[in-house]
Design an enzyme around this catalytic site. Structure first.
Site, PDB file in Angstrom:
ATOM      1  N   TYR A 118      17.795  36.916  -9.104  1.00 34.19           N
ATOM      2  CA  TYR A 118      19.014  37.181  -9.871  1.00 34.19           C
ATOM      3  C   TYR A 118      18.716  36.924 -11.340  1.00 34.19           C
ATOM      4  O   TYR A 118      17.581  37.059 -11.798  1.00 34.19           O
ATOM      5  CB  TYR A 118      20.171  36.343  -9.312  1.00 34.19           C
ATOM      6  CG  TYR A 118      21.524  36.862  -9.721  1.00 34.19           C
ATOM      7  CD1 TYR A 118      21.878  38.193  -9.499  1.00 34.19           C
ATOM      8  CD2 TYR A 118      22.438  36.029 -10.338  1.00 34.19           C
ATOM      9  CE1 TYR A 118      23.124  38.677  -9.883  1.00 34.19           C
ATOM     10  CE2 TYR A 118      23.690  36.501 -10.716  1.00 34.19           C
ATOM     11  CZ  TYR A 118      24.019  37.828 -10.496  1.00 34.19           C
ATOM     12  OH  TYR A 118      25.243  38.304 -10.879  1.00 34.19           O
ATOM     13  N   LYS A 173      26.143  53.189  15.403  1.00 36.83           N
ATOM     14  CA  LYS A 173      25.170  54.137  14.851  1.00 36.83           C
ATOM     15  C   LYS A 173      24.193  53.406  13.930  1.00 36.83           C
ATOM     16  O   LYS A 173      22.980  53.617  13.983  1.00 36.83           O
ATOM     17  CB  LYS A 173      25.920  55.213  14.067  1.00 36.83           C
ATOM     18  CG  LYS A 173      25.160  56.513  13.939  1.00 36.83           C
ATOM     19  CD  LYS A 173      25.293  57.318  15.209  1.00 36.83           C
ATOM     20  CE  LYS A 173      24.671  58.680  15.068  1.00 36.83           C
ATOM     21  NZ  LYS A 173      24.916  59.499  16.254  1.00 36.83           N
TER      22      LYS A 173
END
Length: 473
Positions: A118, A173
């Site tokens: 970060y 899925k």
């Protein structure tokens, strides 16, 4: 759904029943006998707690439906010395809290790790991507992530259930993408059925993704959504309901034709169900060299001379230009080598099969009950396939889309072409060695690890040959 004996007990309707049973001889036998007599299949029996006077057991039972499960429980509750204390639906337990989670690829346990992942270190990566947007494929989750997009209007066989109810399907899925191909999938269920809004939304979120999997969007809107997204995006777009079905159907047909020793160019195919999947199957078979395909809907053969065709069916009739004198399915199927059903149950009967050409091939893919039950068809066909997992030769899209997306992501393809779909179909078919082909084995298992590897390799190679791969090696 109406209960029928033809739906076999399965894990999808399994329950775990916790019972407290008097600790005396014969009691467990009484319980298991009742379950068996009422059509339940026992999967496991576990002891939870053993005491001098009673035993607490968990019994896992596969049933046919919710009503069937409840009827078994009701019978257990009538037994003397048996107390049913809890019932758990195993499918619902699996879905608690969803089936997916986001995990970090790198640890964040030190200041150095945090400063690289970060701020301030991440700013350098942002600047690199800003200077060269293509670096997003290399430096972000985009490289291996697919959006699984639906509006919930055609979920499984349930119809329009809305976006919230479609989430479990899209999660499934995404789970299949991850488990079978190592590809990240994320469910995107949209609260709109407007084509413009769907296209605009997907276009706006596309920077995060390396591919778009459209799912369970009803016809004919699905055609427009896919076509427009293909034009507007520089990443692959794939409507699995159409093309996944087409690819696996084509793969099964290639192997079935080897069994009956016929060629693509000499067969007559009758397709019933001119929706998204039926249209895609037809287009693909025509591209592969099938010359005679007759589409049939509820009013008969789809031919150019019919004056009641929708725009989609008019295009279908023009694409196939069928030559047929029959007015009904029974008449049209006469002399056909292949029947492909993507429609409704119980359309075919034995007399129809007897009218077909020698060694007929029947792919009856209506779910959960096919156009003709395999038990009825087997004596009269050479190769039979369905969309069900409880019969041989299941035509299942999971054989296609994980490997296909892995292939296009690996080479950073910009599109998915007809040639790439054919390459995928041939790769699926070739997974079964010619010496191993039998009428009951023309479709590989979804758990065959070679399928994803062969499909991804074939798709990547074809993309490179067509100049559509941004990553050359």
């Amino acid at each position: 759904m109406e209960e029928t004996e033809e739906y076999l007990p399965s894990a999808s309707h399994s329950i775990t029943v916790r019972v407290v049973i008097d600790n005396r001889p014969g009691m467990l036998a009484n319980v298991t006998s009742v379950i068996g007599e009422h059509g339940g299949n026992i999967g496991a029996i576990d002891i939870v707690r053993a005491q001098k006077e009673e035993l607490t057991r968990d019994i896992t039972i596969n049933t046919r439906s919710d009503d069937h499960a409840q009827s078994i429980v009701s019978e257990l509750e009538t037994l003397d010395g048996v107390d049913v204390v809890n019932i758990s639906d195993r499918t619902f337990l699996l879905h608690l809290g969803g089936k997916l989670k986001v995990e970090s690829k790198s640890p964040l346990r030190t200041r150095d790790q945090l400063s690289m992942a970060y701020t301030p270190g991440v700013a350098r990566v942002c600047e690199s991507i800003h200077a060269s947007p293509e670096d997003a494929h290399r430096l972000t989750i985009k490289s291996n992530t697919v959006a699984v997009v639906s509006d919930g209007t055609a979920a499984l066989g349930l119809g329009d259930v809305g976006p919230e109810a479609a989430i479990p399907v899209m999660e499934g899925k995404a789970q299949l993408l991850k488990e079978f191909a190592g590809v990240n999938g994320f469910p995107i269920c949209l609260n709109t059925t407007d084509v413009d809004e769907i296209v605009d939304t997907v276009r706006r979120i596309a920077p995060v993704f390396g591919g778009i999997n459209l799912e369970d969007i009803s016809a004919p809107r699905c055609f427009a959504v896919e076509e427009r997204l293909e034009e507007e995006l520089d990443i692959p777009v794939f409507h699995d309901d159409q093309h996944g079905t087409a690819v696996v159907t084509a793969a099964a047909l290639l192997n079935a034709l080897q069994i009956v020793e016929k060629d693509l160019g000499e067969i007559k195919v009758v397709t019933v169900g001119i929706g998204a999947a039926g249209t895609a199957v037809t287009k693909m078979l025509l591209q592969m060299g099938v010359e005679e395909i007759v589409g049939v809907d509820s009013q008969g053969p789809v031919t150019p001379d019919r004056d009641n065709l929708t725009d989609v069916k008019a295009k279908y009739a023009k694409m196939t230009t069928p030559s047929t004198s029959g007015d009904t399915l029974s008449e049209v199927v006469a002399g056909a080598d292949v029947f492909i059903g993507l429609s409704v149950p119980d359309l075919l009967d034995v007399d129809d099969l007897k009218r077909m050409a020698r060694d007929p091939i029947v792919f009856a893919m209506a779910n959960p009950r096919p156009e003709i039950m395999p038990e009825v068809a087997y004596p009269h066909v050479s190769v039979m396939a369905t969309g069900r997992s409880d019969y041989p030769n299941q035509i299942n899209n999971v054989l296609c889309f994980p490997g296909l997306f892995k292939g296009v992501l690996d080479c950073r393809a910009t599109d998915i072409t007809g040639e790439m779909k054919i390459a995928a179909a041939e790769a699926i078919a070739d997974t079964i060695d010619e010496r191993s082909l039998t009428p009951d084995y023309v479709v590989p298992s979804v758990f065959d690890e070679n399928v994803v590897a062969q499909v991804s390799r074939a798709v990547s190679q074809t993309a490179r040959e067509q100049g559509l791969a941004r990553k050359r090696t």
